[in-house]
Design an enzyme around this catalytic site. Structure first.
Site, PDB file in Angstrom:
ATOM      1  N   GLU A   1      -5.123   1.929   2.873  1.00 23.94           N
ATOM      2  CA  GLU A   1      -5.006   0.726   3.696  1.00 23.94           C
ATOM      3  C   GLU A   1      -5.105   1.063   5.179  1.00 23.94           C
ATOM      4  O   GLU A   1      -5.531   0.231   5.975  1.00 23.94           O
ATOM      5  CB  GLU A   1      -3.665   0.026   3.420  1.00 23.94           C
ATOM      6  CG  GLU A   1      -3.576  -1.399   3.978  1.00 23.94           C
ATOM      7  CD  GLU A   1      -3.036  -1.485   5.398  1.00 23.94           C
ATOM      8  OE1 GLU A   1      -3.146  -2.564   5.997  1.00 23.94           O
ATOM      9  OE2 GLU A   1      -2.510  -0.463   5.926  1.00 23.94           O
ATOM     10  N   GLU A   2      -4.722   2.297   5.552  1.00 30.55           N
ATOM     11  CA  GLU A   2      -4.609   2.662   6.970  1.00 30.55           C
ATOM     12  C   GLU A   2      -5.900   3.220   7.551  1.00 30.55           C
ATOM     13  O   GLU A   2      -5.881   3.826   8.620  1.00 30.55           O
ATOM     14  CB  GLU A   2      -3.468   3.678   7.155  1.00 30.55           C
ATOM     15  CG  GLU A   2      -2.081   3.158   6.797  1.00 30.55           C
ATOM     16  CD  GLU A   2      -1.538   2.126   7.789  1.00 30.55           C
ATOM     17  OE1 GLU A   2      -2.278   1.714   8.698  1.00 30.55           O
ATOM     18  OE2 GLU A   2      -0.370   1.731   7.622  1.00 30.55           O
TER      19      GLU A   2
ATOM     20  N   ASP B   1      -0.266   4.311   1.087  1.00 33.46           N
ATOM     21  CA  ASP B   1      -0.624   5.313   2.100  1.00 33.46           C
ATOM     22  C   ASP B   1       0.073   5.037   3.429  1.00 33.46           C
ATOM     23  O   ASP B   1       0.595   3.943   3.676  1.00 33.46           O
ATOM     24  CB  ASP B   1      -2.144   5.394   2.286  1.00 33.46           C
ATOM     25  CG  ASP B   1      -2.773   4.095   2.750  1.00 33.46           C
ATOM     26  OD1 ASP B   1      -2.348   3.014   2.264  1.00 33.46           O
ATOM     27  OD2 ASP B   1      -3.669   4.142   3.611  1.00 33.46           O
TER      28      ASP B   1
ATOM     29  N   HIS C   1       0.836  -1.210   0.000  1.00 28.55           N
ATOM     30  CA  HIS C   1       0.000   0.000   0.000  1.00 28.55           C
ATOM     31  C   HIS C   1       0.867   1.254   0.000  1.00 28.55           C
ATOM     32  O   HIS C   1       1.961   1.280   0.563  1.00 28.55           O
ATOM     33  CB  HIS C   1      -1.004   0.013   1.152  1.00 28.55           C
ATOM     34  CG  HIS C   1      -0.416   0.000   2.529  1.00 28.55           C
ATOM     35  ND1 HIS C   1       0.036   1.139   3.157  1.00 28.55           N
ATOM     36  CD2 HIS C   1      -0.222  -1.014   3.410  1.00 28.55           C
ATOM     37  CE1 HIS C   1       0.467   0.824   4.366  1.00 28.55           C
ATOM     38  NE2 HIS C   1       0.339  -0.474   4.548  1.00 28.55           N
TER      39      HIS C   1
END
Lengths: 352, 352
Positions: free
Chosen positions: B125-126, B71, B69
């Protein structure tokens, strides 16, 4: 929006309520009140911020203060005022524009009272003590508040409520170690630690303390809690805000000490406090008022600005229309009969 | 800001980190990654939102997916990246631009892998599962994620971490009756009631559960709490947000049921959940990769998007540079040696 002091006290109450004046936004109402009082020839009118002070200057041997706050807690869809049975319903009716209406009626229509009267209509009562308009005037123009006795028109079921509890707010902080919640064992959860703080508050048995013949009921409550950074983080901080309402035989320092004892082992920081006021009903001016009103005095649980008069050396009681249990409720209301009764009793006491 | 895929993997990691890409603001980094990959002649490049997908199309009998990812969690004064001893220090170095740099190096410099490779660099993703970029692509272009095996380049100490725990967030609500805090006995304090919720969480003994030969450690934590209206109001509502990280042998439904049992008697509402993934190391493609890397596999505690591949029927493991315990920390870092080792092992496995 001019205010007509010739309206009957119930219509005047509704008119005052329908000018919203949530703390910090009292300006338009204070302007209208000032303008109305300036039209009354027998009054001298002063103003400080959004506090309006009007007085008779008849040279009477005794001066009494009649005070009420203009602000309210936030409106909750409960304006304009409506009538329901014998009540006026809506924000401010009970706390405390009903009392303000009574005071304004007296100010306009009792030109020759047997006691000189100072009417104080002030701002910022419903917020933190530091912003209180009466407190500000006590610092900037203490002479405006001089008197032998003060009546604060807080709702008291149209009876006399003596003194008041003190109030103290403190922040109780728990600290941990932040971590990703997927590996929570590498951190320490500060919110979990606050559980014991809440347990002590839930288990706390509040006292009832007799002071000068009246019994004051105390209370210790969490009024706020906050903690947490994100949905995947073990939080390293949690803050519980507690409010202790304490009987007037405790000083602010003793009250703070009591909270620290209850929450022993935790980080406690007092953020705001105001002393209580002993009932002081043994003072001659207070006794004369109680006799005139003809009601058995009761203790006042809520903190009120009688404590500020008390601190200035002016004995003070709460006396006003409305049920204090309804203050701040969405369905707050005042019986029209209370409004008329308070106006009548005060007129009689002032010799009108 | 062009990205140069000819940089050594450590310099490339630093360059990727120095383009901030907190969840929701991945655009500039995704643009730079897309542009760099489009300059590589042996790749086909697709894009969906801020997810960039590049693939070899060599007609190999096996296709593997390498995903990471773009981010990060919010920057905490820890950019630009600095070097400290053998580490790169700063936001994203560990979670997970180090892994992204390895993937981009392979994409650019392994033109003829023995297995076809799909590189997936994605967004969001976070944050909450519903916004996850890999999940979005699984819905909009599931064929882009086809493969016999997937490697997710989450930090895993440059070793293989199989499967992952599931994660579930729920709100636990206590309800009381609001009242003025001066007369608290007329109300019921919802924050005080939350004390028992926190006590159960504090007393909760998390389990360690063996699944397919790996032991998964669970955790149940309050990650947020809120309550309180004003400093003089007994609050009628308190909400505790809890996060349960559960072993992959529990389904989401079983996990929710477990939380409800722990908090029996309270109002529990699941607001977000994502299933775990069993390690699946018995799958031939997974076993071949583990053998190639030559490290003993370990369980993955944190929820990762291997669960999304698992749900698509693609066995997946976590394998990436950096210590997962440092993810989201202000001092997150990645050893340069991990970056080189991961790149070397994967190059060998791909036959380069």
């Amino acid at each position: 929006m001019p205010i007509d002091l010739d309206l009957p006290v119930d219509d005047l109450t509704a008119a005052l309520c329908d000018v919203p004046s949530v703390s910090g936004a009292e300006g338009p109402l204070a302007d209208a009140v000032e303008a109305a009082l300036r039209r009354v020839p027998h009054l001298r009118v002063d103003r400080d911020g959004d506090c309006v002070v009007a007085r008779t200057e008849l040279g009477r041997p005794e001066r009494v203060v009649v005070a009420g706050h203009l602000d309210t807690v936030p409106v909750a869809g409960n304006l304009p005022v409506r009538r329901e049975g014998g009540d006026l319903v809506g924000r401010g009716t009970c706390d405390m524009k009903g009392g303000v209406a009574v005071a304004l009626r007296l100010a306009a229509h009792v030109p020759g009272p047997v006691r000189d009267v100072t009417y104080v209509l002030y701002d910022h009562e419903e917020v933190e003590a530091a912003r209180n308009g009466l407190g500000r005037v006590a610092r900037t123009h203490p002479e405006w508040l001089d008197g032998d006795f003060a009546i604060l028109m807080e709702p008291s079921l149209a009876g006399v409520e003596g003194g008041c509890n003190g109030t103290l707010r403190a922040e109780v902080t728990t600290r941990g170690t932040a971590a990703h919640s997927a590996r929570s064992w590498t951190g320490h959860n500060a919110i979990h630690d606050a559980g014991e703080v809440l347990r002590r508050l839930a288990d706390y048995a509040p006292q009832s303390r007799e002071v000068d013949g009246l019994v004051y009921r105390e209370g210790l409550n969490a009024v706020g809690i906050r903690g947490g950074i994100a949905g995947n983080v073990v939080p390293d901080l949690c803050v519980v805000t507690v409010n202790f309402r304490f009987a007037p035989d405790r000083s602010e320092e003793q009250a703070a000490q009591h909270v620290r004892e209850v929450l022993d082992g935790y980080e406690v920081a007092v953020v705001d406090s105001a002393p209580g006021a002993r009932p002081g009903l043994d003072h001659p001016a207070a006794a004369a008022f109680v006799a005139a009103v003809g009601e058995e005095p009761r203790p006042k649980y809520g903190w009120t600005d009688v404590a500020r008069f008390s601190a200035l050396g002016v004995p003070a009681v709460n006396y006003g229309p409305g049920d204090p249990l309804l203050a701040h409720k969405d369905d707050e209301r005042v019986p029209v009969e209370h409004l008329h009764r308070c106006e009548r009793r005060l007129r009689e006491w002032l010799g009108a």
